[in-house]
Design an enzyme around this catalytic site. Sequence first.
Site, PDB file in Angstrom:
ATOM      1  N   ALA A   1      -2.475 -11.008 -10.643  1.00 45.86           N
ATOM      2  CA  ALA A   1      -1.705 -12.235 -10.835  1.00 45.86           C
ATOM      3  C   ALA A   1      -2.487 -13.136 -11.784  1.00 45.86           C
ATOM      4  O   ALA A   1      -3.694 -12.973 -11.955  1.00 45.86           O
ATOM      5  CB  ALA A   1      -1.517 -12.919  -9.489  1.00 45.86           C
TER       6      ALA A   1
ATOM      7  N   GLY B   1      -2.603  -7.899  -8.124  1.00 49.24           N
ATOM      8  CA  GLY B   1      -1.168  -7.783  -8.355  1.00 49.24           C
ATOM      9  C   GLY B   1      -0.828  -6.582  -9.221  1.00 49.24           C
ATOM     10  O   GLY B   1       0.247  -5.988  -9.078  1.00 49.24           O
TER      11      GLY B   1
ATOM     12  N   GLU C   1      -0.710  -3.751  -7.042  1.00 47.26           N
ATOM     13  CA  GLU C   1       0.493  -3.868  -6.202  1.00 47.26           C
ATOM     14  C   GLU C   1       1.751  -3.447  -6.966  1.00 47.26           C
ATOM     15  O   GLU C   1       2.653  -2.840  -6.394  1.00 47.26           O
ATOM     16  CB  GLU C   1       0.613  -5.305  -5.688  1.00 47.26           C
ATOM     17  CG  GLU C   1      -0.513  -5.653  -4.724  1.00 47.26           C
ATOM     18  CD  GLU C   1      -0.474  -7.108  -4.290  1.00 47.26           C
ATOM     19  OE1 GLU C   1      -0.768  -7.979  -5.145  1.00 47.26           O
ATOM     20  OE2 GLU C   1      -0.136  -7.372  -3.126  1.00 47.26           O
TER      21      GLU C   1
ATOM     22  N   GLU D   1      -8.738  -9.231  -4.529  1.00 42.93           N
ATOM     23  CA  GLU D   1      -8.368 -10.581  -4.093  1.00 42.93           C
ATOM     24  C   GLU D   1      -9.375 -11.191  -3.138  1.00 42.93           C
ATOM     25  O   GLU D   1      -9.618 -12.398  -3.144  1.00 42.93           O
ATOM     26  CB  GLU D   1      -6.983 -10.569  -3.425  1.00 42.93           C
ATOM     27  CG  GLU D   1      -5.819 -10.494  -4.392  1.00 42.93           C
ATOM     28  CD  GLU D   1      -5.432  -9.077  -4.772  1.00 42.93           C
ATOM     29  OE1 GLU D   1      -6.261  -8.155  -4.581  1.00 42.93           O
ATOM     30  OE2 GLU D   1      -4.313  -8.886  -5.276  1.00 42.93           O
TER      31      GLU D   1
END
Length: 675
Positions: free
Chosen positions: A63, A102, A105, A125
């Site tokens: 992200a 992310g 993911e 993270e």
Amino acid sequence: MTSPIRTERHGDVLVIISDNPPVNALGAAVRSGLDAAIRQGVADASVTAIVIRCDGRTFFAGADITEFGKPMQGPGLGEVIDMTEAADKPVVAAIHGTALGGGCEVALGCHYRVAVPSAKIGVPEVKLGLLPGAGGTQRLPRIAGVALAVQMTALGDPISATRAAEAGLVDRVVGEDSLAADAIAFAKEVAAKRPIPRASERSVQPDPEAIEAFKKAQGRKMRGFDAPAANIACVEKASSGASFAEGIAYERQEFMTLMTGTQSAAQRYMFFAERQAAKINGLPADTRPRPIRKVGVIGAGTMGGGISMNFLQAGIPVTIVETAQEALDRGTGVIRKNYENSAAKGRYTAEKVEGMMGLLTPTLSLDDLAGCDLIIEAIYENMDVKKELFAKLDKIAKPGAILASNTSYLNIDEIAAATSRPEDVVGMHFFSPANVMKLLEVVRGAKTAPDVLATVMALAKPIGKVAVVSGVCPGFIGNRMLSQRGAPANQMLMEGVAPERIDKVLTDFGMPMGVYQMSDLAGVDIGWHRDPTRIESIRDALAAKGRWGQKTGKGFYDYDEKRQPTPSPETRAIIDEFRAKGGHAAKDYSDDEILAGLLYPMVNEGAKILDEGMAQRASDIDTVWIYGYGWPVYRGGPMFWANTVGLDKVVAGLEAQGVAVAPLLRRKAEAGELF
Ligand code: 3H9
């Protein structure tokens, strides 16, 4: 604005490509573009499979951290991933570089994953005080099992493509240089395959033993941090028999708790602080670093040896100089032993060890440094000796060579003045053990040339260091602040607070060791006048009794054979006797008062350092403390921590302690500003 996402058609395969340098972070524009492109692929009946890949140096690295804490624009990452997974035609992630957070993911939401051999996959993270909050904690264990998911989420270290393939996270390892074509070929192979494998539709067995074993092995590393336990709890939820939707709801709730907490704010701040530190204010834009192909190190002691190891590991040849053969042999022997120990732990192959040792040239002659591009002096701290050495180096070193000193507090300008080329002189202050500690304080002398500074700063990354620029002042940034802790700690001893209590407050705060543990490690006798009859301080009293610290098995603490410390009755008696002589009254301190008493004066000194321009920015000071002294990263360094305490409270605390408040600190507190 053009979208960072574009598409290409290769027969029946739709290829979705992200081009969002430098690391393809999944910011709003990327998410919107992905969302639209996947919808397009799903809606188009002539598309039978979809590939997602990235241009540039890496697959999505996560992200966009700069968006955190701001109102969300466009579709959420979790929604885009859910939509991808729900597609009724196979979606293949084509991974190169680092598929992180992310990005990982997104890959887990795809039905298949192909990767080049050099790719790395991970969910870091936790290092930002967070957890993979776009379904990662629920999909990862469903594909890779609980044990690996716990390890990956709670530690945050990426795994290789090969390891990922073993774990079922990668379906095929493809050619290093043919990812785009191989991914399309793979997509064509699986286009008609049904059912489409969706991670959310799988289930995973609980594995409490693996979790217990992991906690036991890693407990110390995770101490004080909130995020590892939250990551583990989410993985446990995924394997608890709860539905995928329940797992996602749980993950979301845990993610939000972490995201709004101070620890993650501190860790995200440090992510950028560390990178910001590499940027040097006031350098001409056209400054180019000098090439460093060969390094000289003077001194083969603990420091010189450790410094050399950094360069050898980076493949840079080192010539190491000592004054006596015995010291030279001892020094090179220690380097070899350290590497062999690492090899025994599987960190290096025996071949790599030999390769690194092959880059090392031991010598007794300073003249052998003539060909070096950078020469680092790491001898003992004595100004006259250092000046003499630099004057010699001035005659030996080739024109343009950088002459660096590893001094931890001496004046670089004075050392530079001993040469005819002060513009080539700079401080490179490594922290002990120099092959382990990540901090490098780069001391910018009054005459240090811009390209010399730029060279040394740029060199930090390849040798695995985080560099921070400091101006010339006694102790530079780190040790200058550290020196402020000694007096209040001593005052507390004089008022009857036990050394182990002071240390415990600091270690409970998250520091790796306290004032007196550090003192015992360094040597209580350091700087002692060596006259046992002259007792003017508690240190003198301890030193007079042979309590010199770990090296004599006793100091502030008593030590057993394994160097485990226990509070010492003898020390207690020595302190009490000394206090009684001075007629010091006992005073009660709460833990908070001890902490404030020790740390506020350091923050105060940090403010002076900043005001004097000795540090470029408050976050540089925090970087020094995190990487040089083990300040707990989840508290974000002393200046960030002071912000969280409240600068007005820090000022009031300093006034109560009778410490003169730094003008910058007072101004900021009064204006309601932060560092
Ligand atoms: C996440 O994904 C949460 C999810 O679960 C979703 C929740 C809903 N964002 O490190 P470098 C910048 S959390 C924004 O020097 P390298 C960086 O600041 C995220 N910016 O390069 C620097 O900028 P500048 C999980 C980012 O080659 C520049 O890119 N992911 C981001 O040494 C170059 O970076 C991570 O934690 C980002 N995500 O290393 C991975 N990443 O040039 C974080 C980098 O202005 N990133 N920047 O100083 C990394 O670990 C390294 O950057 C990476 C490249 C290994 C990728």
